[in-house]
Design a protein around this motif. Structure first.
Motif, short mmCIF file in Angstrom:
data_model
loop_
_atom_site.label_atom_id
_atom_site.label_comp_id
_atom_site.label_asym_id
_atom_site.label_seq_id
_atom_site.Cartn_x
_atom_site.Cartn_y
_atom_site.Cartn_z
N ALA A 121 0.85 -1.19 0.00
CA ALA A 121 0.00 0.00 0.00
C ALA A 121 0.89 1.24 0.00
CB ALA A 121 -0.92 0.01 1.22
N ILE A 122 0.56 2.16 -0.90
CA ILE A 122 1.30 3.42 -1.04
C ILE A 122 0.29 4.55 -0.94
CG2 ILE A 122 2.70 4.82 -2.61
CD1 ILE A 122 3.62 2.17 -3.91
N GLY A 123 0.66 5.59 -0.24
CA GLY A 123 -0.20 6.76 -0.14
C GLY A 123 0.62 8.01 -0.14
N GLY A 124 0.05 9.07 -0.70
CA GLY A 124 0.78 10.32 -0.72
C GLY A 124 -0.08 11.46 -1.21
N SER A 125 0.55 12.63 -1.34
CA SER A 125 -0.21 13.81 -1.75
C SER A 125 0.64 14.75 -2.59
CB SER A 125 -0.73 14.55 -0.51
OG SER A 125 0.36 15.01 0.25
N ALA A 126 -0.07 15.60 -3.30
CA ALA A 126 0.51 16.70 -4.05
C ALA A 126 -0.34 17.90 -3.70
CB ALA A 126 0.48 16.43 -5.55
N GLY A 127 0.13 18.68 -2.75
CA GLY A 127 -0.71 19.78 -2.27
C GLY A 127 -1.97 19.22 -1.66
N PRO A 128 -3.12 19.70 -2.08
CA PRO A 128 -4.37 19.24 -1.48
C PRO A 128 -4.90 17.92 -2.06
CG PRO A 128 -4.80 21.01 -3.01
CD PRO A 128 -3.31 20.86 -2.94
N LEU A 129 -4.30 17.42 -3.14
CA LEU A 129 -4.74 16.17 -3.76
C LEU A 129 -3.97 15.01 -3.14
CD1 LEU A 129 -6.41 14.83 -6.09
CD2 LEU A 129 -4.35 15.07 -7.49
N SER A 130 -4.68 13.98 -2.68
CA SER A 130 -3.99 12.80 -2.13
C SER A 130 -4.58 11.54 -2.73
CB SER A 130 -4.07 12.77 -0.61
OG SER A 130 -5.39 12.56 -0.17
N ILE A 131 -3.76 10.50 -2.75
CA ILE A 131 -4.16 9.23 -3.33
C ILE A 131 -3.60 8.10 -2.49
CG2 ILE A 131 -2.19 9.11 -4.91
CD1 ILE A 131 -4.18 7.95 -7.01
N ASP A 132 -4.38 7.05 -2.34
CA ASP A 132 -3.95 5.83 -1.66
C ASP A 132 -4.19 4.68 -2.61
OD1 ASP A 132 -3.24 6.67 1.11
OD2 ASP A 132 -5.32 7.38 1.11
N VAL A 133 -3.14 3.87 -2.82
CA VAL A 133 -3.22 2.71 -3.69
C VAL A 133 -2.89 1.49 -2.86
CG1 VAL A 133 -2.30 1.57 -5.74
CG2 VAL A 133 -2.48 4.07 -5.69
N ARG A 134 -3.80 0.52 -2.86
CA ARG A 134 -3.60 -0.71 -2.09
C ARG A 134 -3.77 -1.90 -3.02
NH1 ARG A 134 -6.60 -4.15 1.88
NH2 ARG A 134 -5.13 -4.52 3.57
N THR A 135 -2.74 -2.73 -3.05
CA THR A 135 -2.79 -3.97 -3.83
C THR A 135 -2.73 -5.13 -2.84
OG1 THR A 135 -1.58 -2.88 -5.62
CG2 THR A 135 -1.74 -5.27 -5.72
N ARG A 136 -3.80 -5.91 -2.81
CA ARG A 136 -3.87 -7.06 -1.91
C ARG A 136 -3.80 -8.33 -2.75
NH1 ARG A 136 -9.09 -7.06 0.17
NH2 ARG A 136 -9.59 -9.00 -0.85
N LEU A 137 -3.00 -9.27 -2.31
CA LEU A 137 -2.84 -10.53 -3.02
C LEU A 137 -3.30 -11.65 -2.11
CD1 LEU A 137 0.76 -9.79 -4.32
CD2 LEU A 137 -1.41 -9.30 -5.46
N ASP A 138 -4.36 -12.33 -2.53
CA ASP A 138 -4.92 -13.43 -1.75
C ASP A 138 -4.53 -14.74 -2.42
OD1 ASP A 138 -6.20 -11.57 -0.10
OD2 ASP A 138 -7.98 -11.53 -1.38
N SER A 139 -3.70 -15.52 -1.73
CA SER A 139 -3.29 -16.81 -2.26
C SER A 139 -4.50 -17.73 -2.29
CB SER A 139 -2.18 -17.41 -1.40
OG SER A 139 -1.82 -18.68 -1.90
N ALA A 140 -4.69 -18.37 -3.44
CA ALA A 140 -5.79 -19.32 -3.60
C ALA A 140 -5.21 -20.70 -3.89
CB ALA A 140 -6.72 -18.87 -4.71
N GLY A 141 -4.11 -21.00 -3.22
CA GLY A 141 -3.42 -22.26 -3.44
C GLY A 141 -2.00 -21.98 -3.91
N PRO A 142 -1.22 -23.02 -4.13
CA PRO A 142 0.19 -22.82 -4.48
C PRO A 142 0.42 -22.17 -5.85
CG PRO A 142 -0.38 -25.15 -4.51
CD PRO A 142 -1.57 -24.43 -3.99
N THR A 143 -0.57 -22.24 -6.72
CA THR A 143 -0.36 -21.69 -8.07
C THR A 143 -1.49 -20.75 -8.50
OG1 THR A 143 -1.42 -23.59 -9.10
CG2 THR A 143 0.99 -23.70 -8.82
N SER A 144 -2.14 -20.10 -7.55
CA SER A 144 -3.22 -19.20 -7.92
C SER A 144 -3.30 -18.05 -6.91
CB SER A 144 -4.55 -19.96 -7.93
OG SER A 144 -5.58 -19.12 -8.39
N THR A 145 -3.48 -16.83 -7.45
CA THR A 145 -3.54 -15.63 -6.61
C THR A 145 -4.63 -14.71 -7.11
OG1 THR A 145 -1.15 -15.77 -6.26
CG2 THR A 145 -2.20 -13.67 -5.73
N ARG A 146 -5.43 -14.21 -6.19
CA ARG A 146 -6.43 -13.20 -6.52
C ARG A 146 -5.83 -11.83 -6.21
NH1 ARG A 146 -11.53 -11.15 -3.62
NH2 ARG A 146 -12.68 -10.25 -5.37
#
Length: 146
Positions: A77-102
């Motif tokens: 997860a990364i978050g930051g701002s440029a003056g009054p504009l801010s953004i948060d980006v979150r990438t979640r990876l859910d393992s669905a077994g040894p060879t599969s990821t959501r």
């Protein structure tokens, strides 16, 4: 402002997907409205500084942010701002077994009322591009050596 999100199932282990998700220099290749990305510190850890150059929907803002969460192989997860504009980006990876990821991608944009039009336009464009972004991410993962 708003929060947008999308998800995609990939036939790859979470470790491989995480390796691609944490390459800051590759964010412009797949993340919506990011046209430039740079890790400002020598290593990627919680608290590392990141600079993101945003596209026209976000007014070309340069966002200086930090890595808020980094939990291998499941969250970045990364978050930051440029003056009054801010953004948060979150990438979640859910393992669905040894060879599969959501992959779950969530982006939240905040802007004050006077800049609301920029926030709404950025949200609209990012939302329209989310599924394409995940397809580009998928291509990067598929090109990753095992």
């Amino acid at each position: 402002m708003g929060k947008v999100g999308a998800s995609l199932q990939l036939p790859h282990p979470a470790e491989t997907v995480y390796r691609v998700a944490t390459r800051i220099e590759d964010l412009p290749r797949w993340l919506p409205e990011v046209v430039g990305a740079e890790l400002l510190d020598t290593a990627l850890t919680v608290g590392s500084r990141v600079r993101l150059q945003m596209g026209p929907a976000a007014g070309g803002a340069v966002i200086t942010g930090t890595v808020k969460q980094l939990r291998p192989p499941s969250i970045v997860a990364i978050g930051g701002s440029a003056g009054p504009l801010s953004i948060d980006v979150r990438t979640r990876l859910d393992s669905a077994g040894p060879t599969s990821t959501r992959v779950v991608l969530e982006i939240e944009i905040h802007a004050p009322p006077l800049m609301g039009f920029i926030g709404r336009e950025a949200e609209r464009r990012i939302n329209a591009e989310l599924f394409g972004a995940l397809e580009r991410f998928k291509a990067l993962v598929e090109a990753e050596p095992a």
